[in-house]
Design an enzyme around this catalytic site. Structure first.
Site, short mmCIF file in Angstrom:
data_model
loop_
_atom_site.label_atom_id
_atom_site.label_comp_id
_atom_site.label_asym_id
_atom_site.label_seq_id
_atom_site.Cartn_x
_atom_site.Cartn_y
_atom_site.Cartn_z
CG HIS A 138 -1.60 1.36 1.37
ND1 HIS A 138 -2.69 1.75 0.61
CD2 HIS A 138 -1.29 2.43 2.14
CE1 HIS A 138 -3.02 2.99 0.93
NE2 HIS A 138 -2.18 3.44 1.86
CG HIS A 143 0.77 6.57 -0.18
ND1 HIS A 143 -0.09 7.64 -0.14
CD2 HIS A 143 0.23 5.64 0.66
CE1 HIS A 143 -1.11 7.38 0.68
NE2 HIS A 143 -0.93 6.17 1.17
CD GLU A 184 -4.44 6.68 2.15
OE1 GLU A 184 -4.51 5.77 1.30
OE2 GLU A 184 -3.47 6.82 2.91
CB SER A 203 -2.67 -0.14 -2.94
OG SER A 203 -3.54 0.44 -1.98
N1 HBI Z 1 0.93 6.16 10.24
N2 HBI Z 1 2.39 4.76 9.12
C1 HBI Z 1 1.30 5.56 9.11
N3 HBI Z 1 0.62 5.72 7.94
C2 HBI Z 1 -0.48 6.52 7.89
O1 HBI Z 1 -1.09 6.66 6.80
C3 HBI Z 1 -0.90 7.17 9.05
C4 HBI Z 1 -0.16 6.97 10.23
N4 HBI Z 1 -0.55 7.58 11.37
C5 HBI Z 1 -1.69 8.47 11.40
C6 HBI Z 1 -2.42 8.56 10.13
N5 HBI Z 1 -2.02 7.97 9.06
C7 HBI Z 1 -3.70 9.31 9.97
O2 HBI Z 1 -4.54 8.95 11.04
C8 HBI Z 1 -3.55 10.84 9.85
O3 HBI Z 1 -3.47 11.18 8.47
C9 HBI Z 1 -4.72 11.57 10.42
FE FE Z 2 -2.16 5.31 2.70
#
Ligand code: HBI
Ligand code: FE
Length: 297
Positions: A138, A143, A184, A203
């Site tokens: 993913h 990304h 996303e 993805s």
């Molecule tokens: N941590 N590794 C990872 N990947 C994410 O997409 C991610 C995260 N922590 C918080 C988060 N996304 C989301 O909750 C925030 O964009 C609000």
């Molecule tokens: Fe993501």
């Protein structure tokens, strides 16, 4: 290459969990590329081949170009160092390995500095279509290609900076909806058709078809205040997708101050995932059949 953002001071009193054992204070770890097994590379190949068959004509040109340009190939899970050589040169971004989901503040600090945190693990062969935490397929397949696009690259950094501000203002739920419905699960118009740019869709084999081809979900022209109010599902396909006129619209979103928009929606109710408003510009009004009979989100 855009200069790094100024470091925002850490929120006073906001306790962020400690990183797990073996991780650095910023939650990063080594990718440990040499430790991937043949089975893990084979899972990557299965997922890679499934998506690359589906994406021509469905993913936007920026995604397909980014995928082409990066050392992302079917045979092996990509090596982050090799990806970073190109990413750094093109848009100043890099991928850093993390053990899984990281706290919001940590996530935003990385994005604000043009570092994208990516899980270094890969889902198991028995769970090709379902996973709770973002894995390397993913995060990297989904990304990294868009991080080669200058508009999305600037937007992601601005999202990190905006995330730190949103934490302070107590409006993270609203900002997170914007990330969800762009980075996303975003769609974009291209050559008079709908194309995917959202990583959660590109993805996923099943959502790639659903997002573009199913009559079930709404497809609504992107409007910032609408999206700030739009709740989403994390457990199933989306009931509505928001459509940009162009990826360059992300540049405007990267530059504007969200504060007046938070104020404008502060007293308005949040909207259910399947809602349609009279003010919505619907490119397609969903018939909702897929989610009918399900428990409301
Ligand atoms: N941590 N590794 C990872 N990947 C994410 O997409 C991610 C995260 N922590 C918080 C988060 N996304 C989301 O909750 C925030 O964009 C609000
Ligand atoms: Fe993501």
């Amino acid at each position: 290459m855009t200069p790094a953002a100024p470091v925002l001071p850490v929120l006073p009193g906001a306790a962020t969990a400690d990183p797990p054992a073996g991780a650095r204070p910023d939650w990063t770890i080594d990718q440990g590329w040499s430790r991937y097994t043949a089975e893990e590379h084979a899972v990557w190949r299965t997922l890679y081949e499934r998506q690359t068959r589906l994406l021509p004509g469905r993913a936007c040109t920026a995604f397909l170009d980014g995928l082409q340009a990066l050392p992302i190939a079917p045979e092996r899970i990509p090596d982050f160092d090799a990806l970073n050589q190109l990413l750094l040169r093109h848009t100043g971004w890099q991928i850093v390995a993390v053990p899984g989901l990281v706290p919001d503040e940590v996530f935003f600090q990385h994005l604000a500095h043009r570092r994208f945190p990516a899980g270094n693990f890969i889902r198991r062969a028995e769970q090709l279509d379902y996973l709770e935490e973002p894995d390397v397929f993913h995060d990297v397949f989904g990304h990294a290609p868009m991080l080669m696009n200058p508009a999305l690259a600037d937007y992601m950094q601005a999202y990190g900076e905006g995330g730190l501000r949103a934490l302070r203002l107590g409006v993270l739920d609203k900002l997170a909806r914007v990330y969800w419905h762009t980075v996303e699960f975003g769609l974009v118009r291209e050559a008079g058709e709908l194309r995917i740019y959202g990583a959660g869709i590109v993805s996923s084999a099943t959502e790639t078809r659903f997002a573009l081809e199913s009559p079930s979900p709404h497809r609504i022209r992107f409007d910032l205040q609408r999206v700030l109010r739009s709740r989403y599902r994390i457990d199933d396909f989306q009931q509505a997708y928001f459509v940009l006129d162009s990826l360059d619209d992300l540049l405007a979103l990267a530059r504007i101050d969200f504060a007046p928009h938070y104020d404008a929606v502060a007293t308005l109710p949040a909207l259910a995932p399947g809602a349609a408003l009279p003010s919505d510009e619907l490119l397609h009004r969903g018939d909702g059949h897929y989610h009918q009979g399900q428990r409301p989100a």
